[in-house]
Design a protein around this motif. Structure first.
Motif, short mmCIF file in Angstrom:
data_model
loop_
_atom_site.label_atom_id
_atom_site.label_comp_id
_atom_site.label_asym_id
_atom_site.label_seq_id
_atom_site.Cartn_x
_atom_site.Cartn_y
_atom_site.Cartn_z
N LEU A 147 -4.88 51.28 41.18
CA LEU A 147 -5.06 52.70 41.54
C LEU A 147 -3.77 53.30 42.08
O LEU A 147 -3.42 54.44 41.76
N HIS A 148 -3.05 52.55 42.89
CA HIS A 148 -1.79 53.03 43.44
C HIS A 148 -0.69 53.10 42.38
O HIS A 148 0.31 53.79 42.55
N GLY A 149 -0.88 52.35 41.28
CA GLY A 149 0.11 52.32 40.20
C GLY A 149 -0.19 53.27 39.06
O GLY A 149 0.32 53.09 37.95
N ASN A 150 -1.06 54.24 39.30
CA ASN A 150 -1.35 55.31 38.34
C ASN A 150 -2.24 54.88 37.17
O ASN A 150 -2.34 55.61 36.18
N ALA A 151 -2.89 53.72 37.27
CA ALA A 151 -3.96 53.43 36.32
C ALA A 151 -5.19 54.23 36.76
O ALA A 151 -5.35 54.54 37.94
N ARG A 152 -6.03 54.56 35.81
CA ARG A 152 -7.28 55.27 36.12
C ARG A 152 -8.43 54.34 35.80
O ARG A 152 -8.54 53.83 34.69
N LEU A 153 -9.29 54.13 36.79
CA LEU A 153 -10.40 53.21 36.65
C LEU A 153 -11.70 53.99 36.74
O LEU A 153 -11.83 54.92 37.56
N TYR A 154 -12.68 53.60 35.91
CA TYR A 154 -13.92 54.35 35.78
C TYR A 154 -15.12 53.41 35.86
O TYR A 154 -15.07 52.26 35.43
N PHE A 155 -16.21 53.96 36.35
CA PHE A 155 -17.52 53.38 36.10
C PHE A 155 -18.12 54.04 34.87
O PHE A 155 -18.04 55.28 34.72
#
Length: 243
Positions: A147-155
């Motif tokens: 998250l801090h590295g600019n990846a986007r995570l989703y449910f």
């Protein structure tokens, strides 16, 4: 190694580099990298190596592994002759795949499905969910790093309930797609396909039309049906258990 293969691997490698990693160099000056936490990989820079260089590279990287590491080697970097794996065994293989999006193609995902982005406070829940989808353990600290590295995570949310996970990572105008998985109780409903269609729409909305992913044997038929092209295999090796 083709330009498309290198672009696919570079997106993946930049994602891995979000986690704390070691940058090392072989005796012949080839840089390689080690992750001590999920996904616990050893890998090298993509490039065009001579056959003798490939043999030496495989031997040196395998020597740097612990029992907890996975050595990820594109098929194009493995020697053509039967390689000496130094007590390694093939764990699983993936297909590098790419798709160029058509902006005129509408998104047809089910209105009952949504992708909900997560924040740091949901790191443990996402780690637990993606671990259940794929059958391995993911540390919450790794999710926080992403998250801090600019990846986007989703449910993946279906009819209001969490049914799976997805992740995207944009680098140099290319979107990598990762961790698209559905919990056992939600499989067979086409949710992974609908989630992919939503991800593709997100890419178009962001002005990106090149998508990269690394497909498992289970996921490859889905991606082929969505128009993704194979660029070649990545083979993943682990240490042989001497006991």
């Amino acid at each position: 190694m083709t330009t498309e293969q290198q672009q696919n691997l570079q997106n993946l490698h930049q994602l891995w580099r979000i986690q704390p990693y070691q940058e090392l160099t072989t005796r012949h000056g080839v840089p390689f990298y080690k992750l001590e936490q999920w996904p616990s990989r050893v890998w090298c820079e993509p490039g065009n190596y001579k056959e003798a260089e490939k043999t030496l590279l495989l031997a040196e990287l395998s020597a740097q592994m612990s029992d907890s590491h996975t050595l990820s080697m594109p098929e194009a970097l493995l020697p053509k002759s039967e390689p000496e794996l130094n007590a390694l065994t093939l764990s699983f293989s993936q297909q590098m795949m790419v798709k160029t999006l058509d902006a005129s193609a509408p998104c047809t995902a089910s209105p009952q499905l949504a992708l909900e982005p997560i924040g740091p406070q949901q790191a443990q829940q996402w780690a637990d969910t993606t671990g259940r989808c794929f059958g391995y353990t993911v540390a919450a600290s790794s999710v926080t790093n992403l998250l801090h590295g600019n990846a986007r995570l989703y449910f993946i949310v279906y009819q209001g309930d969490i049914a799976g996970t997805a992740m995207t990572f944009i680098q140099e105008q290319q979107m990598g797609i990762h961790q698209v998985g559905v919990l056992d109780s939600y499989r067979g409903k086409g949710l992974a396909r609908d989630a992919m269609l939503l991800v593709e729409q997100y890419a178009l909305d962001a002005g990106i039309n090149t998508l990269q992913l690394q497909a498992s044997a289970m996921g490859e038929p889905l991606y082929q049906s969505l128009g993704y092209r194979s660029l070649g295999a990545i083979h993943n090796f682990i240490k042989i258990d001497a006991t």
